[in-house]
Design an enzyme around this catalytic site. Sequence first.
Site, PDB file in Angstrom:
ATOM      1  N   CYS A 258       0.791  -1.246   0.000  1.00 54.09           N
ATOM      2  CA  CYS A 258       0.000   0.000   0.000  1.00 54.09           C
ATOM      3  C   CYS A 258       0.815   1.284   0.000  1.00 54.09           C
ATOM      4  O   CYS A 258       0.699   2.089  -0.923  1.00 54.09           O
ATOM      5  CB  CYS A 258      -0.943   0.004   1.195  1.00 54.09           C
ATOM      6  SG  CYS A 258      -2.232  -1.217   1.035  1.00 54.09           S
TER       7      CYS A 258
HETATM    8  C1  UDX Z   1      -0.957   0.075   5.589  1.00 49.61           C
HETATM    9  C2  UDX Z   1      -1.918   0.957   6.403  1.00 49.61           C
HETATM   10  O1  UDX Z   1      -1.516   0.946   7.784  1.00 49.61           O
HETATM   11  C3  UDX Z   1      -3.356   0.474   6.247  1.00 49.61           C
HETATM   12  O2  UDX Z   1      -4.231   1.354   6.929  1.00 49.61           O
HETATM   13  C4  UDX Z   1      -3.701   0.452   4.746  1.00 49.61           C
HETATM   14  O3  UDX Z   1      -5.015  -0.005   4.535  1.00 49.61           O
HETATM   15  C5  UDX Z   1      -2.709  -0.422   4.001  1.00 49.61           C
HETATM   16  O4  UDX Z   1      -1.366   0.052   4.225  1.00 49.61           O
HETATM   17  P1  UDX Z   1       0.218  -2.308   5.881  1.00 49.61           P
HETATM   18  O5  UDX Z   1       0.887  -2.030   4.576  1.00 49.61           O
HETATM   19  O6  UDX Z   1      -0.373  -3.645   6.113  1.00 49.61           O
HETATM   20  O7  UDX Z   1      -0.960  -1.241   6.144  1.00 49.61           O
HETATM   21  O8  UDX Z   1       1.325  -2.111   7.014  1.00 49.61           O
HETATM   22  P2  UDX Z   1       1.665  -1.104   8.202  1.00 49.61           P
HETATM   23  O9  UDX Z   1       1.595  -1.844   9.476  1.00 49.61           O
HETATM   24  O10 UDX Z   1       0.932   0.152   8.119  1.00 49.61           O
HETATM   25  O11 UDX Z   1       3.220  -0.848   7.894  1.00 49.61           O
HETATM   26  C6  UDX Z   1       3.658  -0.369   6.621  1.00 49.61           C
HETATM   27  C7  UDX Z   1       5.161  -0.255   6.582  1.00 49.61           C
HETATM   28  O12 UDX Z   1       5.614   0.813   7.393  1.00 49.61           O
HETATM   29  C8  UDX Z   1       5.912  -1.493   7.075  1.00 49.61           C
HETATM   30  O13 UDX Z   1       7.001  -1.740   6.218  1.00 49.61           O
HETATM   31  C9  UDX Z   1       6.380  -1.114   8.460  1.00 49.61           C
HETATM   32  O14 UDX Z   1       7.542  -1.787   8.853  1.00 49.61           O
HETATM   33  C10 UDX Z   1       6.652   0.374   8.270  1.00 49.61           C
HETATM   34  N1  UDX Z   1       6.566   1.164   9.510  1.00 49.61           N
HETATM   35  C11 UDX Z   1       5.374   1.280  10.170  1.00 49.61           C
HETATM   36  C12 UDX Z   1       7.693   1.816   9.980  1.00 49.61           C
HETATM   37  O15 UDX Z   1       8.787   1.741   9.386  1.00 49.61           O
HETATM   38  N2  UDX Z   1       7.579   2.582  11.124  1.00 49.61           N
HETATM   39  C13 UDX Z   1       6.413   2.726  11.801  1.00 49.61           C
HETATM   40  O16 UDX Z   1       6.401   3.444  12.810  1.00 49.61           O
HETATM   41  C14 UDX Z   1       5.283   2.036  11.311  1.00 49.61           C
END
Ligand code: UDX
Length: 414
Positions: A258
């Site tokens: 996403c």
């Molecule tokens: C995301 C959105 O959170 C969700 O609402 C949307 O519908 C789809 O995209 P997702 O891709 O499943 O969900 O993962 P998420 O838990 O949000 O993490 C995304 C990425 O950001 C991961 O690679 C994670 O490691 C990274 N991340 C997240 C960070 O590097 N730091 C953070 O503080 C949070």
Amino acid sequence: MKIAIIGTGYVGLTSGVCFASKGHSVKCIDVIEEKVDLINSGKSPIFEEGMDELLTDVLGKGLLKATLDAKNAINEAEVVFLCVGTPSSDDGKINLDYIKSAAKTISENLNNHKVIVVKSTVVPGTTINVVKPILEESGKSFGICMNPEFLKEGSAIKDFLNGDRIVLGVDSKNTEEIMRNVYTNFPQEIFITNPTTAEMIKYASNSLLATKISFANEIGNVCKKLGIDSYDVMDGVGLDKRLSRSFLNSGAGFGGSCFPKDVKALLHKGLEVGEPMTLLKSVLKVNDEQPLRLIELLKKHINPEGKNIGILGLAFKKGTDDIREAPSLIIIDELLKLKANIFAFDPKAMEHIKKLYPNINLMNNAQEVVDNVDVVMIVTDWDDFKNPELYSGKIVIDGRRIKTNAEVYEGICW
Ligand code: UDX
């Protein structure tokens, strides 16, 4: 209610199983026979916490069925959801081919008044300017709704049943009423708007979350140089309720299906209408460069050429087998360029990595990786990697802030 869902990927299958768990009668349509058979046998084609159990439960109650027969499923349904993929083209522009073909399938099979719901993530204007005209070709009456999803992989079911909000972009009061019936018994607040605004809410939400992460990484990169722990900084920052602590963890950068795709699509749309999109360009630039910082830290301690280097964590985050846009891929490519011997492990993503990189050494567990290498790079924060003793005597380059008893420890932003 009778619901048909086109597409049984992450969003489609989660939606189907969750709607069925609320008592709706759901038909999940897909064009891939193996997927349909797998779902009907109670096995989810994707790894997702709690999915197999809930799927088995709703199949047992006769509330869900996967099918290849789009015509019949659409004919019977009162509400039809489009949950097909919207991948990025090479230039970042959204590819609407699947959306158009799913809309055509609905249009060809519209038999009476139904609400057609776009749940796939699409750039503002798509529901009204692309989907609606295709449906109008049917000459039949329909209502239209844009209902973005906010699921996180790994907690998709929980997010669907208990998330913060349900956004319904509707074309009329009648559509709103039908959609409120679909979401009866859901605890979330319902926000009613028009379809185009609903589309933008999804992009703005994901882009702001991605911006928080790139911001945390930029601050974290400065902290690293100044000897400051960026996690302590964000703990302090996050106490301000206006800012909140969530999505401020610095590390190897964001990946997944996403954030990278949605930020690129919004960026592209903005450029298309003449906006410079300065901020989102920088968000992506910071993120693209972040995994390479781990390689720079590695080079401080060792010349990787001909050395055995370990990678722990290949999925884009813990709790999923998804490797789409994972920072691990950038790191593997760079290490291969530098002629290192890679030893890697991930609790869930091994099969996907094996297909992409048949020649790297994929081990059975974290210990086997550590035993074979001079340096360990931590790229995903799986619980399997959280035993500090695992790293005794090793050099560790950490992109996810895992506590270790390493001989030499180097955190990316701390
Ligand atoms: C995301 C959105 O959170 C969700 O609402 C949307 O519908 C789809 O995209 P997702 O891709 O499943 O969900 O993962 P998420 O838990 O949000 O993490 C995304 C990425 O950001 C991961 O690679 C994670 O490691 C990274 N991340 C997240 C960070 O590097 N730091 C953070 O503080 C949070």
